[in-house]
Design a protein around this motif. Sequence first.
Motif, PDB file in Angstrom:
ATOM      1  N   UNK A  14       0.825  -1.212   0.000  1.00  0.00           N
ATOM      2  CA  UNK A  14       0.000   0.000   0.000  1.00  0.00           C
ATOM      3  C   UNK A  14       0.862   1.267   0.000  1.00  0.00           C
ATOM      4  N   UNK A  15       2.012   1.166   0.648  1.00  0.00           N
ATOM      5  CA  UNK A  15       2.920   2.310   0.699  1.00  0.00           C
ATOM      6  C   UNK A  15       3.405   2.672  -0.709  1.00  0.00           C
ATOM      7  N   UNK A  16       3.637   1.648  -1.545  1.00  0.00           N
ATOM      8  CA  UNK A  16       4.175   1.865  -2.878  1.00  0.00           C
ATOM      9  C   UNK A  16       3.102   2.099  -3.933  1.00  0.00           C
ATOM     10  N   UNK A  17       1.865   1.793  -3.595  1.00  0.00           N
ATOM     11  CA  UNK A  17       0.837   1.824  -4.614  1.00  0.00           C
ATOM     12  C   UNK A  17       0.415   3.260  -4.945  1.00  0.00           C
ATOM     13  N   UNK A  18       0.759   3.714  -6.157  1.00  0.00           N
ATOM     14  CA  UNK A  18       0.414   5.093  -6.554  1.00  0.00           C
ATOM     15  C   UNK A  18      -1.088   5.275  -6.670  1.00  0.00           C
TER      16      UNK A  18
ATOM     17  N   UNK B  24      -0.249   5.868  -2.274  1.00  0.00           N
ATOM     18  CA  UNK B  24       1.058   5.594  -1.686  1.00  0.00           C
ATOM     19  C   UNK B  24       1.144   6.034  -0.246  1.00  0.00           C
ATOM     20  N   UNK B  25       2.270   6.685   0.100  1.00  0.00           N
ATOM     21  CA  UNK B  25       2.457   7.069   1.500  1.00  0.00           C
ATOM     22  C   UNK B  25       1.593   8.271   1.892  1.00  0.00           C
ATOM     23  N   UNK B  26       0.993   8.935   0.908  1.00  0.00           N
ATOM     24  CA  UNK B  26       0.083  10.039   1.245  1.00  0.00           C
ATOM     25  C   UNK B  26      -1.250   9.537   1.777  1.00  0.00           C
ATOM     26  N   UNK B  27      -1.522   8.269   1.535  1.00  0.00           N
ATOM     27  CA  UNK B  27      -2.796   7.722   1.968  1.00  0.00           C
ATOM     28  C   UNK B  27      -3.895   8.038   0.981  1.00  0.00           C
TER      29      UNK B  27
END
Lengths: 335, 248
Positions: A128-132, A136-139
């Motif tokens: 989920x962190x990498x998933x654009x 990503x990390x913006x949530x």
Amino acid sequence: MFYQTKFRSITLIAALIFLASYASFGSYFAREIVVEIIILAILAISLDLCAGFGGMVSLCHGAIMGVAAYAFAIMSAKLGWPLFPSALIGLLAAVVVSGLVGWVTARTNGIFFIMATLAFGQMAYTFFFKSRWLGGDDGMGGISRFDLSAIGLEMNNSLTFTYLGLGVLLLAYGLTAMVMRSGFGRTLSGIHVNEDRMKALGVNTAAHRAKAMAFSGFIAGLAGLIAAQHTLYISPELLIWTTSGEALIVVILGGLGTLVGPVIGAILLVLMKHEISDYTDYWHAFIGLVLIFTVLAGGRGVFGQIEYWLNSLRSRHHDPDNHQTAGKPQGGDHA
Amino acid sequence: MLEVKGLSKDFGGLHVIRDLSLSVTAGERRVILGPNGAGKTTLFHLLAGTLKPSKGEIFLDGQPIKAFDAVKRARLGIARSYQKNNLFETLTIRENLMLAAAAALGKSTHMVKDSSRHPDIRQRIDEIAEQVSLADQLDQTVGTASYGNRRQLEVGLALATRPKLLLMDEPTSGVGPTMIDRFHRLLEQLPRDITVLIIEHDMDLAFGVADRITVLNFGEKVFEGTPEDTRGNATVRDIYLGTGGYHA
């Protein structure tokens, strides 16, 4: 083994009344705290089911909660599904992922189980962190709130939301307690105590453990749904292993294998955090001290210790000559 | 009922069971005798499915069961009591029996009803507790129970599943004469629809309950016959009393 004793029922009801009063007499901020407690308590109940009864100390429960939140958000915010079916998909996703982790790890124990679940959790986090596509990390935002105005509930009202959250907490507890005192739950305790003998009695222990993880995933999923509904925004932070670690701290602080303990533990942890952080930035150190004290005092946790004392008193009172059984917790220690 | 053909088990170069054949009829009480290291417990492992044989076949009621694991064999009705106590130590005697009863009654996967209150389970617990003389100790934690009580529970757990075939590995090991008498009576009172294989070192008990006796030595069957024949057999006497072997 789990028994829903009178003392446990009374403690649970007292805790719920306390939280409801804290929310209704307090400010908006107090309600935020109560919702934080609710989410953590449900996650901790779900973890207690695995760790306290099944001996499966999982470090991926935060990830399972996060999977439910993300699946719910994807269905509703990204794919435009109505909220109710999206929520069901969220729960289903948590059950499937948790069941899969349980199935793969069913033959591992102790440290290997912990490491395997840590790895699974971090894999999900990284995904989920990498998933654009998912921010990503913006949530990920854009989640809408359940509209329950048809039954007269205004979900945007923070007090209504908190009460409903308390209802879900009660539901999560009730379901878990029901399952833990059923044949399924007791057999899970049996597997924890002596897996070989359980096999010799004809129980497929690997499948049983996987099912327990799947059910635990359902409960963790409830926490994920509340988290997503609460802030209407989710981020990979939910899945990071320290979320699972915090849930584990709550379980140990409150009392492993008691189900009520996790609720008490969540209240204590969150309140301590907010109260102490008013005075010092080192509130972690204080909670650390409390945790060390809890573990050294016998590892029963705050609720577990009180229950232990009460049972000791009671059995001494009933049977003054029998010291051998005095102090045996009637409602299952760690098993 | 139980048919074993050409069973062998090797651990590396060590032949623990060699070309063993057995035929046990339904309801029979078969005592397995043999000095330490004869392969008796290994035979039970092979029958219960906790070890895989190197060679040979096992049939239960005509069905080949060699490929089945321990769980599946337990479900077919093979139960086992252990030479060394293998109990749920942190639970009470009642809870121990509850687990066995729930498994046997197919309730171990039920998720709704409280299994400790289930009438069928409770009835089974009471019956077994009566049978193995533990009715007054039900609420004692196994870890604090006496050795004798634990031995009784060991048999109780096996009986609670209402097996077709009961494998008892030295049920009286380490207990006194009173307890041995009690086991003797228990065995005599067991219904004849249970077939019993029992490894036993107490000769009075062994000869008292056996329909037939099988004697193992170094993994091989060296004798098989009625208790009378066994008593008079020279080979058996040699193994047990003389010629440098162990005394059991």
